[in-house]
Design an enzyme around this catalytic site. Structure first.
Site, short mmCIF file in Angstrom:
data_model
loop_
_atom_site.label_atom_id
_atom_site.label_comp_id
_atom_site.label_asym_id
_atom_site.label_seq_id
_atom_site.Cartn_x
_atom_site.Cartn_y
_atom_site.Cartn_z
N ASP A 55 0.20 4.71 0.84
CA ASP A 55 0.09 5.60 2.00
C ASP A 55 0.25 4.82 3.31
OD1 ASP A 55 -0.36 7.83 0.35
OD2 ASP A 55 -2.49 7.41 0.25
N ASP A 98 0.86 -1.18 0.00
CA ASP A 98 0.00 0.00 0.00
C ASP A 98 0.90 1.23 0.00
OD1 ASP A 98 -2.23 1.65 0.14
OD2 ASP A 98 -2.45 1.42 2.31
#
Length: 80
Positions: A18, A16
């Site tokens: 962020d 991922d």
């Protein structure tokens, strides 16, 4: 240099963006606000050296909320 595209039999790591790649400070879409997390570059390099394809995933809800455009996001992505 490793290929940017995994081969059909290559193991891959999904990451991922962020909070994993960069500090999640909310709706990051400008280079000045993009801060890599501690140890990220070293960890990614080690994974690549072990033969993993690195795939970064992100949902970028700021685009859907009209906080920034897809073009803004693509411009940041082309930088890192």
């Amino acid at each position: 240099m490793a290929s940017p595209h995994p081969t059909p039999s290559q193991a891959a790591i999904l990451l991922d963006r962020d909070g994993v790649i960069n500090v999640d400070s909310g709706y990051v879409y400008q280079r000045d606000n993009f801060i890599f997390t501690d140890g990220c570059a070293k960890a990614l390099k080690l994974l690549q050296q072990e033969g993993f394809a690195l795939i970064i995933v992100t949902n970028q809800s700021g685009i859907g909320r009209n906080y920034y455009s897809e073009q803004d996001y693509q411009q940041l992505t082309s930088w890192y």
